[in-house]
Design a protein around this motif. Structure first.
Motif, PDB file in Angstrom:
ATOM      1  N   MET A 217      16.702   1.216 115.663  1.00 51.53           N
ATOM      2  CA  MET A 217      17.282   0.971 114.342  1.00 51.53           C
ATOM      3  C   MET A 217      18.629   1.673 114.196  1.00 51.53           C
ATOM      4  O   MET A 217      19.610   1.078 113.730  1.00 51.53           O
ATOM      5  N   ALA A 218      18.689   2.946 114.614  1.00 53.46           N
ATOM      6  CA  ALA A 218      19.924   3.723 114.483  1.00 53.46           C
ATOM      7  C   ALA A 218      21.054   3.085 115.279  1.00 53.46           C
ATOM      8  O   ALA A 218      22.192   2.981 114.798  1.00 53.46           O
ATOM      9  N   CYS A 219      20.751   2.646 116.493  1.00 56.17           N
ATOM     10  CA  CYS A 219      21.784   2.016 117.329  1.00 56.17           C
ATOM     11  C   CYS A 219      22.300   0.736 116.685  1.00 56.17           C
ATOM     12  O   CYS A 219      23.510   0.501 116.613  1.00 56.17           O
TER      13      CYS A 219
ATOM     14  N   LYS B  11      18.676  -9.984 121.902  1.00 58.18           N
ATOM     15  CA  LYS B  11      18.806 -10.839 123.086  1.00 58.18           C
ATOM     16  C   LYS B  11      20.119 -11.616 123.129  1.00 58.18           C
ATOM     17  O   LYS B  11      20.729 -11.736 124.209  1.00 58.18           O
ATOM     18  N   LYS B  12      20.574 -12.126 121.988  1.00 58.09           N
ATOM     19  CA  LYS B  12      21.811 -12.916 122.011  1.00 58.09           C
ATOM     20  C   LYS B  12      23.010 -12.046 122.357  1.00 58.09           C
ATOM     21  O   LYS B  12      23.894 -12.450 123.123  1.00 58.09           O
ATOM     22  N   GLU B  13      23.047 -10.837 121.816  1.00 59.21           N
ATOM     23  CA  GLU B  13      24.165  -9.946 122.102  1.00 59.21           C
ATOM     24  C   GLU B  13      24.092  -9.421 123.534  1.00 59.21           C
ATOM     25  O   GLU B  13      25.125  -9.224 124.191  1.00 59.21           O
ATOM     26  N   ILE B  14      22.881  -9.197 124.047  1.00 63.54           N
ATOM     27  CA  ILE B  14      22.718  -8.793 125.446  1.00 63.54           C
ATOM     28  C   ILE B  14      23.270  -9.876 126.363  1.00 63.54           C
ATOM     29  O   ILE B  14      24.006  -9.598 127.317  1.00 63.54           O
ATOM     30  N   ALA B  15      22.916 -11.126 126.081  1.00 64.20           N
ATOM     31  CA  ALA B  15      23.410 -12.234 126.896  1.00 64.20           C
ATOM     32  C   ALA B  15      24.917 -12.390 126.764  1.00 64.20           C
ATOM     33  O   ALA B  15      25.613 -12.668 127.739  1.00 64.20           O
ATOM     34  N   LYS B  16      25.438 -12.191 125.561  1.00 65.90           N
ATOM     35  CA  LYS B  16      26.866 -12.377 125.313  1.00 65.90           C
ATOM     36  C   LYS B  16      27.704 -11.292 125.978  1.00 65.90           C
ATOM     37  O   LYS B  16      28.758 -11.579 126.568  1.00 65.90           O
ATOM     38  N   THR B  17      27.250 -10.036 125.886  1.00 65.54           N
ATOM     39  CA  THR B  17      28.045  -8.902 126.391  1.00 65.54           C
ATOM     40  C   THR B  17      27.648  -8.465 127.793  1.00 65.54           C
ATOM     41  O   THR B  17      28.323  -7.641 128.395  1.00 65.54           O
ATOM     42  N   SER B  18      26.539  -9.014 128.300  1.00 67.46           N
ATOM     43  CA  SER B  18      26.008  -8.602 129.613  1.00 67.46           C
ATOM     44  C   SER B  18      25.741  -7.095 129.652  1.00 67.46           C
ATOM     45  O   SER B  18      25.998  -6.426 130.636  1.00 67.46           O
ATOM     46  N   ARG B  19      25.224  -6.586 128.549  1.00 63.74           N
ATOM     47  CA  ARG B  19      24.902  -5.157 128.473  1.00 63.74           C
ATOM     48  C   ARG B  19      23.628  -4.969 127.658  1.00 63.74           C
ATOM     49  O   ARG B  19      23.442  -5.603 126.630  1.00 63.74           O
ATOM     50  N   ALA B  20      22.757  -4.084 128.138  1.00 60.86           N
ATOM     51  CA  ALA B  20      21.560  -3.699 127.396  1.00 60.86           C
ATOM     52  C   ALA B  20      21.501  -2.182 127.334  1.00 60.86           C
ATOM     53  O   ALA B  20      21.814  -1.503 128.315  1.00 60.86           O
ATOM     54  N   VAL B  21      21.120  -1.661 126.175  1.00 56.97           N
ATOM     55  CA  VAL B  21      20.980  -0.222 125.986  1.00 56.97           C
ATOM     56  C   VAL B  21      19.513   0.078 125.741  1.00 56.97           C
ATOM     57  O   VAL B  21      18.919  -0.428 124.785  1.00 56.97           O
ATOM     58  N   VAL B  22      18.911   0.888 126.609  1.00 55.27           N
ATOM     59  CA  VAL B  22      17.489   1.201 126.528  1.00 55.27           C
ATOM     60  C   VAL B  22      17.320   2.576 125.894  1.00 55.27           C
ATOM     61  O   VAL B  22      17.813   3.575 126.435  1.00 55.27           O
ATOM     62  N   VAL B  23      16.653   2.619 124.739  1.00 60.34           N
ATOM     63  CA  VAL B  23      16.391   3.880 124.052  1.00 60.34           C
ATOM     64  C   VAL B  23      14.878   4.122 124.053  1.00 60.34           C
ATOM     65  O   VAL B  23      14.117   3.361 124.632  1.00 60.34           O
ATOM     66  N   GLU B  24      14.452   5.211 123.367  1.00 61.71           N
ATOM     67  CA  GLU B  24      13.058   5.629 123.544  1.00 61.71           C
ATOM     68  C   GLU B  24      12.146   5.333 122.362  1.00 61.71           C
ATOM     69  O   GLU B  24      10.936   5.461 122.494  1.00 61.71           O
ATOM     70  N   GLY B  25      12.661   4.971 121.195  1.00 59.43           N
ATOM     71  CA  GLY B  25      11.775   4.795 120.060  1.00 59.43           C
ATOM     72  C   GLY B  25      12.267   3.776 119.064  1.00 59.43           C
ATOM     73  O   GLY B  25      13.413   3.307 119.118  1.00 59.43           O
TER      74      GLY B  25
ATOM     75  N   VAL C 287      25.604  -0.793 117.795  1.00 57.54           N
ATOM     76  CA  VAL C 287      25.141  -0.990 119.181  1.00 57.54           C
ATOM     77  C   VAL C 287      23.942  -1.935 119.112  1.00 57.54           C
ATOM     78  O   VAL C 287      22.778  -1.521 119.172  1.00 57.54           O
ATOM     79  N   THR C 288      24.237  -3.225 118.992  1.00 55.60           N
ATOM     80  CA  THR C 288      23.196  -4.214 118.705  1.00 55.60           C
ATOM     81  C   THR C 288      22.512  -4.752 119.953  1.00 55.60           C
ATOM     82  O   THR C 288      21.785  -5.743 119.886  1.00 55.60           O
ATOM     83  N   THR C 289      22.732  -4.095 121.084  1.00 55.47           N
ATOM     84  CA  THR C 289      22.024  -4.475 122.310  1.00 55.47           C
ATOM     85  C   THR C 289      20.909  -3.493 122.624  1.00 55.47           C
ATOM     86  O   THR C 289      20.341  -3.521 123.716  1.00 55.47           O
TER      87      THR C 289
END
Length: 633
Positions: free
Chosen positions: A275-277, A256-270, A282-284
């Motif tokens: 964990m891999a991201c 959440k903090k990195e999403i707010a900071k970078t204004s980016r979210a990455v949606v994955v499936e599992g 890729v901490t968002t």
């Protein structure tokens, strides 16, 4: 029962946990000026932030839906807790031991709220599973993680654990912690067996704790490890009072903090993709928990992204048919975001976890960087369904694709995409396609279905109070009225800067406030001891003195709303004091003049003299106020 929580302890909890720290666990806050912070309200949908937090006063207020209160009110409303549950939650965070007026120094278990107990059970279970991962039986789980590129540090970072294969290992452990069988069943951590005794729901599986946005463990995702396990590949916690799969995102507490900071979210499936991201930088990255990405997930992300002009949501899907279907389903929700949406297609059908194993961390970050706008992906999918070799096919493709382009939020991108669509369809007359798209966009705006240019609404300015404003449970407050506007300013000063209006304000009567809701606030200030009191607990005392929730909400609103002046000083405060008093004097003068007219010359001389004397005194006082301002009070 544990009894009533000691009042001093409640105050200590309020003081110990800053309201901005609590609220920022649920949404992104930005500077709103005047020491306040603003964000998108978590209690209703909105496109521009009208939710404000005042750290100095310990209050929040939404100028859109009128929700407001202190830290405890916020926790109660957003997590559906009782008052005592909210106090216990924050006390736990602050390390404060609560005293109860009846039943001893600690709460024990019987008096704790159900939600608190369920969260505590999950917290204990999460640690139990983590401890089990190091045991001999969990070798199969450690091997599973290692084969996917996750070492002990990665497992610890995500609190990955292991559930023993026996029937009731966790159940017996939690019983020893004081949890009842009913609580274990209600939490979803245990289930009834044929014998009627509870047994562990998760057995012999790798365990991922699922946390809400505040970081509390509310459920688990469990991965099958053995061939003789007849259950599904992934087994999640069932729906409970604290776990709703459509309202949680795995990894949101870490991202959440990195999403707010970078204004980016990455949606994955599992879970392993998240964990891999994160391991690849890729901490968002976040993921849904056994359900499709939907409206409630969008609400969570929008509160973090704040709908700013550069916000972006990137979906990663496999390139197979199922992945394409999921991408198109995500595109259906595109207009619910003010953020731009993109898609990153993993090569060769690999998910991010497989990609990291095969090609390393750089390949995962490169996947995100190679994203394509989601509308462009949708356009290509639409165009591919039509035969572009003949005019009829091209026309049909244009009919289906043009509305997609027309709904692109950014006008500049919309125009460029219309040109691009003409090229994709093989239509030489680009302007024909551009005009067609523009016409559809205009029609959509006229129907109210199209966001404003760039997809952003005008930013909320707390200094521009709406007019009229309906006070909940009371008459409308027409802020275009100079009287109401000035009365509002004076009350804001009395609540936010009482020293500037004291002691004069405390001499003002209820009848000097023409709007009944404002008069009620004035009465609450009086009942709390007056503005001259000015103590540390002044605002809480005024809120407690309010006769009902309607007046209490207005007190909170006025305590948070910005004062309409660049410089808030004694001069400005004096102007508001004088204007409110002067209007009250003028109203009384008019009343007396009406009385004189009704009495007429035939009235008893003593009565006429008394009325005329009052009129003369008020007229002189009014003139003094006009000439000398605050000095004339």
């Amino acid at each position: 029962m544990a009894g009533r929580i000691n009042d001093d302890d409640v105050k200590a909890v309020r003081d110990a946990v800053p309201i901005d720290a609590v609220v920022s666990d649920y949404l992104q806050l930005r500077n709103a000026g005047g020491g306040n912070l603003k964000g998108l309200c978590p209690f209703h949908d909105e496109k521009s932030p009208s939710f404000q937090v005042s750290p100095s006063k310990g209050l929040y207020h939404c100028f859109g839906c009128q929700a407001g209160g202190d830290t405890l009110d916020f926790i109660m409303k957003i997590d559906h807790l009782s008052f005592s549950e909210a106090v216990e939650r924050l006390a736990g965070q602050a390390g404060i031991t609560l005293r109860y007026e009846e039943g001893g120094y600690t709460a024990g278990t019987s008096g704790r709220g159900e939600r608190i107990r369920l969260v505590e059970a999950h917290k204990a279970a999460a640690q139990f599973y983590v401890d089990q991962l190091g045991g001999a039986e969990a070798e199969i789980g450690r091997k599973f993680l290692a084969e996917r590129g996750f070492d002990q540090a990665a497992a610890a970072h995500f609190s990955v654990g292991y559930s023993p294969a026996g029937w009731d290992h966790l159940t017996r452990f939690l019983r020893g912690k004081g949890f009842s069988d009913k609580e274990l069943i209600t939490s979803g951590l245990a289930q009834d067996s044929r014998s009627g005794k509870p047994i562990d729901r998760f057995r012999g599986r790798l365990m991922w704790p699922i946390r809400d946005i505040s970081g509390e463990v509310v459920g688990f995702g469990a991965r099958k490890l053995r061939e003789d396990d007849n259950g599904p590949k992934y087994l999640n916690t069932p729906e409970t009072a604290i776990y709703k799969k459509s309202q949680v995102l795995y990894g949101i507490d870490l991202a959440k903090k990195e999403i707010a900071k970078t204004s980016r979210a990455v949606v994955v499936e599992g879970y392993t993709d998240v964990m891999a991201c994160h391991m690849a930088g890729v901490t968002t990255a976040i993921a849904t928990c056994g359900t499709a990405f939907g409206g409630d997930h969008i609400k969570i992300l929008r509160r973090l992204l704040m709908d700013n002009a550069t916000a972006e949501v990137i979906f990663t899907f496999d390139g197979d048919a199922a992945g394409q279907k999921a991408a198109l389903r995500a595109f259906e929700d595109d207009q619910k975001f003010a953020a731009e949406t993109s898609i990153a297609i993993t090569p060769g059908g690999m998910d991010p976890c497989d990609l990291r194993l095969a090609q390393g961390d750089a390949a995962v970050s490169g996947l995100v960087d190679s994203r394509t706008p989601l509308f462009e992906f949708a356009l290509r999918h639409i165009v591919a369904r039509h035969n572009l070799e003949n005019p009829a096919g091209r026309a049909a493709a244009l009919d289906e694709a043009a509305p997609v382009v027309a709904h692109i939020k950014n006008i500049a991108i919309q125009h460029e995409s219309a040109v691009q669509l003409a090229g994709m369809l093989g239509i030489r007359d680009e302007q024909f396609v551009v005009k067609r798209v523009a016409q559809l966009a205009r029609w959509a705006r006229e129907r109210g279905g199209q966001p404003q240019q760039q997809g952003r609404s005008r930013s909320y300015d707390a200094a521009q109070a709406p007019a009229p404003v309906a006070a909940p449970g009371g008459p409308a407050l027409n802020l275009r009225s100079p009287a109401h506007r000035t009365e509002r300013e004076l009350l804001k000063l009395a609540l936010q800067r009482p020293a500037l209006v004291s002691p004069a304000f405390d001499a003002y009567g209820m009848d000097e406030f023409t709007a009944p809701p404002y008069a009620a606030v004035r009465q609450a200030i009086l009942d709390a001891g007056g503005a001259s009191l000015g103590t540390e607990d002044y605002l809480p005392r005024v809120r407690e003195a309010a006769p009902n929730d309607t007046v209490r909400a207005l007190v909170t609103e006025l305590a948070v709303e910005a004062i309409h002046a660049k410089t808030v000083d004694e001069i400005y405060a004096g102007v508001q004091l004088v204007q409110v008093r002067l209007r009250a004097v003028d109203r009384r003068v008019q009343e007396i003049q009406g009385t004189l007219s009704r009495l007429g010359p035939q009235a008893p001389p003593e009565q006429l003299a008394a009325v005329q004397e009052e009129l003369w005194v008020l007229q002189q006082y009014g003139q003094r106020l006009r000439n000398r301002g605050a000095e004339g009070l």
